[in-house]
Motif scaffolding. Structure first.
Motif, PDB file in Angstrom:
ATOM      1  N   GLU A   1      55.087 153.067 -72.014  1.00 15.54           N
ATOM      2  CA  GLU A   1      56.522 152.997 -72.343  1.00 15.54           C
ATOM      3  C   GLU A   1      56.708 152.112 -73.578  1.00 15.54           C
ATOM      4  N   PRO A   2      57.769 152.351 -74.330  1.00 19.31           N
ATOM      5  CA  PRO A   2      58.012 151.508 -75.515  1.00 19.31           C
ATOM      6  C   PRO A   2      58.532 150.129 -75.112  1.00 19.31           C
ATOM      7  N   HIS A   3      58.125 149.148 -75.882  1.00 19.40           N
ATOM      8  CA  HIS A   3      58.595 147.784 -75.637  1.00 19.40           C
ATOM      9  C   HIS A   3      60.089 147.708 -75.956  1.00 19.40           C
ATOM     10  N   PRO A   4      60.883 147.011 -75.107  1.00 24.06           N
ATOM     11  CA  PRO A   4      62.344 147.003 -75.334  1.00 24.06           C
ATOM     12  C   PRO A   4      62.765 146.389 -76.659  1.00 24.06           C
ATOM     13  N   LYS A   5      61.969 145.511 -77.223  1.00 26.18           N
ATOM     14  CA  LYS A   5      62.367 144.869 -78.481  1.00 26.18           C
ATOM     15  C   LYS A   5      61.634 145.468 -79.675  1.00 26.18           C
ATOM     16  N   SER A   6      60.287 145.489 -79.595  1.00 28.20           N
ATOM     17  CA  SER A   6      59.512 145.959 -80.753  1.00 28.20           C
ATOM     18  C   SER A   6      59.324 147.469 -80.757  1.00 28.20           C
ATOM     19  N   GLN A   7      59.622 148.106 -79.658  1.00 24.90           N
ATOM     20  CA  GLN A   7      59.434 149.548 -79.507  1.00 24.90           C
ATOM     21  C   GLN A   7      57.960 149.978 -79.618  1.00 24.90           C
TER      22      GLN A   7
ATOM     23  N   LEU B   1      54.326 150.847 -78.145  1.00 25.51           N
ATOM     24  CA  LEU B   1      53.898 151.451 -76.885  1.00 25.51           C
ATOM     25  C   LEU B   1      52.996 150.486 -76.132  1.00 25.51           C
TER      26      LEU B   1
END
Length: 310
Positions: free
Chosen positions: A27-33, A35
């Motif tokens: 899943e993408p990281h909520p801040k840096s996006q 993976l």
């Protein structure tokens, strides 16, 4: 039938649940996006799924070869090689195993190409044929057939050429005897090596011709092939995967034992070698030391005044 049994029952064992593998959950990281892996989950291993790769056992992947062909109308013990086992058949053929046959024939009729179920092409009277006549003919065959077979090939019985002919499969009848005779039907038992189905059917026909009539084969059954007999055979009603595997293991042991070379062979020694070895062991003589102690041989023809040929 054998290939179908192997494929069907083998695939039934392989049709169990498709194994699963663990795959990462990304899943993408909520801040840096970026993976990142947040966990793992299980899913089917589609690389082994039958809808992707097909069945495990397929008929085109299984190759079966006979050690010695039998005709469609013949029956009896037949040794088969499966896949890698086919590579060993040639070395087994070189052993020239002795085979036993039960041949049934009928006097007075001749079939097309001497086939067991061939159409009738000729008839002849057979009332003059008696059991004594048949046994007399077979007695001559037992004594003469081996020599005659090599004479036809222009090979001496004691020559290397004769040995190669026997090894390569030239038919040699070692024994043939009459078991039953109920005119016009008769049954022979034969021990032979290097034979073919055509040769055996032709032998029955030649038996009739030699007795001034004709004959056609009615049945041909092989009761023994080398070390294998009817007790080792696997009938088609027992064509189950477990029975097939057990029979393969049993046959491999029998073949390995029959192919094993005899190590208990007496080595031939010359009489002089045997005597010298016995003397050395008895008197504890060393060959090299004993040779050095011997005096030089004298020239008995040496003249005191020498030789001069001037």
């Amino acid at each position: 039938m054998l290939i179908n049994a192997i494929c069907t029952q083998g695939n039934e064992l392989g049709d169990s649940e498709v194994p699963t593998i663990e795959v990462p959950i990304v899943e993408p990281h909520p801040k840096s996006q970026a993976l990142v892996v947040v966990g793992k989950r299980k899913q089917l291993d589609y690389s082994l799924h039958p809808l992707v790769v097909g069945k495990i056992f397929r008929p085109e992947d299984i190759h079966i070869e006979q050690l010695q062909d039998l005709g469609k109308a013949s029956s009896g013990v037949c040794l088969l090689g499966i896949n890698d086992g086919c590579d060993e058949l040639e070395s087994i053929r070189e052993r020239a195993w002795l085979n036993d046959y039960s041949l049934e024939g009928e006097f007075g009729r001749e079939s097309h190409e001497h086939r067991i179920k061939g159409r009738e092409v000729a008839q002849a009277s057979f009332g003059h044929v008696t059991r004594k006549h048949i046994e007399r003919f077979l007695s001559k065959t037992r004594m003469q057939y081996k020599r005659v077979s090599f004479e036809f090939a222009n090979a001496d019985l004691q020559s290397q050429e004769a040995f190669e002919l026997a090894r390569q499969g030239s038919p040699i009848v070692y024994n043939v005897e009459l078991k039953t005779y109920r005119p016009p039907n008769f049954r022979l038992n034969m021990q032979v090596t290097g034979e073919t189905d055509v040769f055996l059917r032709g032998f029955i026909h030649e038996t009739g011709c030699s007795l001034e009539t004709t004959a056609c084969p009615r049945s041909l059954r092989r009761s023994r092939q080398g070390p294998f007999n009817v007790e080792h055979a696997l009938l088609d009603k027992y064509f189950h995967l477990v029975s097939i595997l057990k029979n393969i293991q049993m046959c491999n042991k029998i073949v390995a034992q029959s192919m094993r070379k005899d190590t208990d062979v007496v080595q031939q020694m010359r009489l002089t070698d045997l005597e010298n070895k016995t003397l050395i062991e008895t008197f504890q003589l060393d060959d090299q030391k004993y040779a050095e102690e011997l005096p030089e041989s004298e020239d008995c023809l040496r003249l005191p005044w020498g030789r001069s040929y001037d």
